[in-house]
Design a protein around this motif. Structure first.
Motif, PDB file in Angstrom:
ATOM      1  N   LYS A  72       0.824  -1.211   0.000  1.00  0.00           N
ATOM      2  CA  LYS A  72       0.000   0.000   0.000  1.00  0.00           C
ATOM      3  C   LYS A  72       0.860   1.265   0.000  1.00  0.00           C
ATOM      4  O   LYS A  72       0.530   2.257  -0.667  1.00  0.00           O
ATOM      5  CB  LYS A  72      -0.925  -0.009   1.212  1.00  0.00           C
ATOM      6  CG  LYS A  72      -1.930   1.139   1.221  1.00  0.00           C
ATOM      7  CD  LYS A  72      -2.785   1.124   2.471  1.00  0.00           C
ATOM      8  CE  LYS A  72      -3.746  -0.045   2.499  1.00  0.00           C
ATOM      9  NZ  LYS A  72      -4.697   0.063   3.646  1.00  0.00           N
ATOM     10  N   ARG A  73       1.953   1.216   0.741  1.00  0.00           N
ATOM     11  CA  ARG A  73       2.811   2.405   0.827  1.00  0.00           C
ATOM     12  C   ARG A  73       3.392   2.762  -0.535  1.00  0.00           C
ATOM     13  O   ARG A  73       3.363   3.935  -0.946  1.00  0.00           O
ATOM     14  CB  ARG A  73       3.919   2.147   1.836  1.00  0.00           C
ATOM     15  CG  ARG A  73       4.841   3.344   2.054  1.00  0.00           C
ATOM     16  CD  ARG A  73       5.867   3.039   3.146  1.00  0.00           C
ATOM     17  NE  ARG A  73       6.780   4.154   3.357  1.00  0.00           N
ATOM     18  CZ  ARG A  73       7.773   4.164   4.218  1.00  0.00           C
ATOM     19  NH1 ARG A  73       7.986   3.099   4.971  1.00  0.00           N
ATOM     20  NH2 ARG A  73       8.553   5.225   4.343  1.00  0.00           N
TER      21      ARG A  73
ATOM     22  N   PHE B 204       2.236   1.755  -3.469  1.00  0.00           N
ATOM     23  CA  PHE B 204       1.108   2.095  -4.331  1.00  0.00           C
ATOM     24  C   PHE B 204       0.728   3.569  -4.139  1.00  0.00           C
ATOM     25  O   PHE B 204       0.539   4.307  -5.109  1.00  0.00           O
ATOM     26  CB  PHE B 204      -0.083   1.187  -4.025  1.00  0.00           C
ATOM     27  CG  PHE B 204      -1.292   1.441  -4.888  1.00  0.00           C
ATOM     28  CD1 PHE B 204      -1.411   0.843  -6.127  1.00  0.00           C
ATOM     29  CD2 PHE B 204      -2.304   2.283  -4.451  1.00  0.00           C
ATOM     30  CE1 PHE B 204      -2.525   1.078  -6.936  1.00  0.00           C
ATOM     31  CE2 PHE B 204      -3.421   2.532  -5.235  1.00  0.00           C
ATOM     32  CZ  PHE B 204      -3.530   1.919  -6.479  1.00  0.00           C
ATOM     33  N   ASN B 205       0.612   3.995  -2.894  1.00  0.00           N
ATOM     34  CA  ASN B 205       0.255   5.380  -2.598  1.00  0.00           C
ATOM     35  C   ASN B 205       1.304   6.360  -3.127  1.00  0.00           C
ATOM     36  O   ASN B 205       0.983   7.469  -3.566  1.00  0.00           O
ATOM     37  CB  ASN B 205       0.088   5.581  -1.094  1.00  0.00           C
ATOM     38  CG  ASN B 205      -1.150   4.886  -0.547  1.00  0.00           C
ATOM     39  OD1 ASN B 205      -2.075   4.578  -1.291  1.00  0.00           O
ATOM     40  ND2 ASN B 205      -1.169   4.646   0.756  1.00  0.00           N
ATOM     41  N   HIS B 206       2.554   5.936  -3.080  1.00  0.00           N
ATOM     42  CA  HIS B 206       3.654   6.784  -3.553  1.00  0.00           C
ATOM     43  C   HIS B 206       3.597   6.971  -5.065  1.00  0.00           C
ATOM     44  O   HIS B 206       3.949   8.045  -5.588  1.00  0.00           O
ATOM     45  CB  HIS B 206       4.990   6.147  -3.153  1.00  0.00           C
ATOM     46  CG  HIS B 206       6.190   6.870  -3.675  1.00  0.00           C
ATOM     47  ND1 HIS B 206       6.581   8.118  -3.215  1.00  0.00           N
ATOM     48  CD2 HIS B 206       7.089   6.517  -4.634  1.00  0.00           C
ATOM     49  CE1 HIS B 206       7.670   8.507  -3.871  1.00  0.00           C
ATOM     50  NE2 HIS B 206       7.997   7.553  -4.736  1.00  0.00           N
TER      51      HIS B 206
ATOM     52  N   SER C 144      -9.032   5.062  -4.125  1.00  0.00           N
ATOM     53  CA  SER C 144      -7.836   5.912  -4.180  1.00  0.00           C
ATOM     54  C   SER C 144      -7.647   6.614  -5.518  1.00  0.00           C
ATOM     55  O   SER C 144      -6.852   7.552  -5.608  1.00  0.00           O
ATOM     56  CB  SER C 144      -6.584   5.064  -3.902  1.00  0.00           C
ATOM     57  OG  SER C 144      -6.675   4.432  -2.638  1.00  0.00           O
TER      58      SER C 144
ATOM     59  N   ILE D 283       0.754   6.310  -7.194  1.00  0.00           N
ATOM     60  CA  ILE D 283      -0.540   6.499  -7.850  1.00  0.00           C
ATOM     61  C   ILE D 283      -0.716   7.895  -8.435  1.00  0.00           C
ATOM     62  O   ILE D 283      -1.409   8.072  -9.439  1.00  0.00           O
ATOM     63  CB  ILE D 283      -1.699   6.147  -6.889  1.00  0.00           C
ATOM     64  CG1 ILE D 283      -3.014   6.049  -7.664  1.00  0.00           C
ATOM     65  CG2 ILE D 283      -1.780   7.146  -5.748  1.00  0.00           C
ATOM     66  CD1 ILE D 283      -4.158   5.476  -6.879  1.00  0.00           C
ATOM     67  N   GLY D 284      -0.067   8.874  -7.850  1.00  0.00           N
ATOM     68  CA  GLY D 284      -0.205  10.230  -8.350  1.00  0.00           C
ATOM     69  C   GLY D 284       0.350  10.431  -9.748  1.00  0.00           C
ATOM     70  O   GLY D 284      -0.098  11.321 -10.475  1.00  0.00           O
TER      71      GLY D 284
ATOM     72  N   CYS E 184      -8.423  -5.039  -0.679  1.00  0.00           N
ATOM     73  CA  CYS E 184      -7.406  -4.458  -1.547  1.00  0.00           C
ATOM     74  C   CYS E 184      -8.045  -3.723  -2.728  1.00  0.00           C
ATOM     75  O   CYS E 184      -7.723  -2.555  -3.001  1.00  0.00           O
ATOM     76  CB  CYS E 184      -6.470  -5.558  -2.043  1.00  0.00           C
ATOM     77  SG  CYS E 184      -5.175  -4.974  -3.150  1.00  0.00           S
TER      78      CYS E 184
ATOM     79  N   TYR F 241      -9.856  -0.629  -1.690  1.00  0.00           N
ATOM     80  CA  TYR F 241      -8.912   0.456  -1.391  1.00  0.00           C
ATOM     81  C   TYR F 241      -8.412   1.113  -2.685  1.00  0.00           C
ATOM     82  O   TYR F 241      -8.352   2.349  -2.779  1.00  0.00           O
ATOM     83  CB  TYR F 241      -7.722  -0.066  -0.593  1.00  0.00           C
ATOM     84  CG  TYR F 241      -6.725   1.019  -0.271  1.00  0.00           C
ATOM     85  CD1 TYR F 241      -6.948   1.891   0.787  1.00  0.00           C
ATOM     86  CD2 TYR F 241      -5.587   1.198  -1.049  1.00  0.00           C
ATOM     87  CE1 TYR F 241      -6.059   2.915   1.065  1.00  0.00           C
ATOM     88  CE2 TYR F 241      -4.689   2.212  -0.784  1.00  0.00           C
ATOM     89  CZ  TYR F 241      -4.935   3.069   0.277  1.00  0.00           C
ATOM     90  OH  TYR F 241      -4.050   4.097   0.541  1.00  0.00           O
ATOM     91  N   ILE F 242      -8.066   0.290  -3.665  1.00  0.00           N
ATOM     92  CA  ILE F 242      -7.581   0.828  -4.947  1.00  0.00           C
ATOM     93  C   ILE F 242      -8.639   1.719  -5.585  1.00  0.00           C
ATOM     94  O   ILE F 242      -8.358   2.833  -6.030  1.00  0.00           O
ATOM     95  CB  ILE F 242      -7.169  -0.317  -5.891  1.00  0.00           C
ATOM     96  CG1 ILE F 242      -5.889  -0.992  -5.380  1.00  0.00           C
ATOM     97  CG2 ILE F 242      -6.965   0.197  -7.314  1.00  0.00           C
ATOM     98  CD1 ILE F 242      -5.526  -2.271  -6.094  1.00  0.00           C
TER      99      ILE F 242
END
Length: 242
Positions: free
Chosen positions: A71-72, A74-76, A112, A78-79, A105, A108-109
């Motif tokens: 997740k970490r 992915f979050n980094h 986001s 996704i932008g 999962c 969450y995706i």
């Protein structure tokens, strides 16, 4: 019209550099999906995205048996990603045991992403659950990859405005043919899912993309399949723009 392949796994080819160059030299618009955020990150470090080749940030539900969703990372990432995929749900075989983890999962995706990102979605034996999560988060720009579910859920997905990427392997079964005939032609896109499909009994590679178009066009009795897919993809990516 340039050919478009909306679901392709570049990193699964040993000679990936050769096919990266081939795709660009032949001007084949190709969406290279990835199975984990780490693979996406590696692909972007090795290869530059071009006018013709883009990478999608993914987490294939099948990957959940071998590694936890990062997740970490992915979050980094996704932008920066315009495309998200391969993501989704798979309730076949031993993957059913990881159902709840998959649901969390994928939920969450979908929670986001932003309205401009395009998803390529896997939905094996989980079509209704996929549909419900997409609708819950009001996800619009979605391509259902290699749909194999029932016609009732297919109709619901069509009514919600989703697109469907189809390949030559779907021509090999009565069910697959019935699904292809049930999808409105203005929602059809072409995928190879290379290297996991065959064309004329040979493993797919990008030199065979025109044959994929030809075989599907012949089955659908659509002689202008290249033009049709081009327009459909253009309509998808410009959704919501004035």
């Amino acid at each position: 019209m340039n050919l478009i392949d909306t679901h392709f796994h570049l990193d699964f080819y040993r000679d990936h550099k050769y096919w990266y160059d081939y795709i660009n030299q032949n001007r084949q618009y190709t969406l290279c999906v990835t199975n984990t955020p780490g693979v996406y990150y590696s692909c972007k470090r090795i290869y530059s995205e071009t006018k013709y080749l883009k990478f999608a940030l993914g987490f294939n539900p099948k990957s959940i048996v071998s590694e936890k969703f990062d997740k970490r990372l992915f979050n980094h990432l996704i932008g920066e990603a315009k495309y998200i995929g391969e993501v989704g749900l798979d309730f076949t075989g031993n993957l059913k045991e990881r159902r709840e983890e998959q649901l969390q999962c994928f939920d969450y995706i979908c929670s986001s992403i932003n309205e401009n990102q395009v998803l390529s979605v896997h939905s094996k034996n989980a079509e209704k659950a996929v549909c419900d999560i997409l609708k819950k988060h009001k996800v619009k720009k979605t391509i259902l990859h290699w749909y194999s579910g029932n016609l009732e859920t297919l109709k619901e997905l069509i009514e919600y405005g989703y697109y469907f990427s189809i390949n030559t392997s779907m021509l090999q079964s009565i069910k697959g043919q019935k699904i292809l005939k049930s999808i409105p032609q203005n929602r059809l896109l072409i995928e190879s899912d290379g290297p996991f499909t065959k064309v004329n009994n040979q493993k797919y590679n990008p030199s065979k993309l025109q044959e994929v178009y030809s075989q599907i066009g012949a089955f659908l009795e659509s002689p202008e399949i290249n033009k049709l897919v081009w327009q459909n993809f253009k309509d998808l990516i410009t959704q919501g723009k004035n």
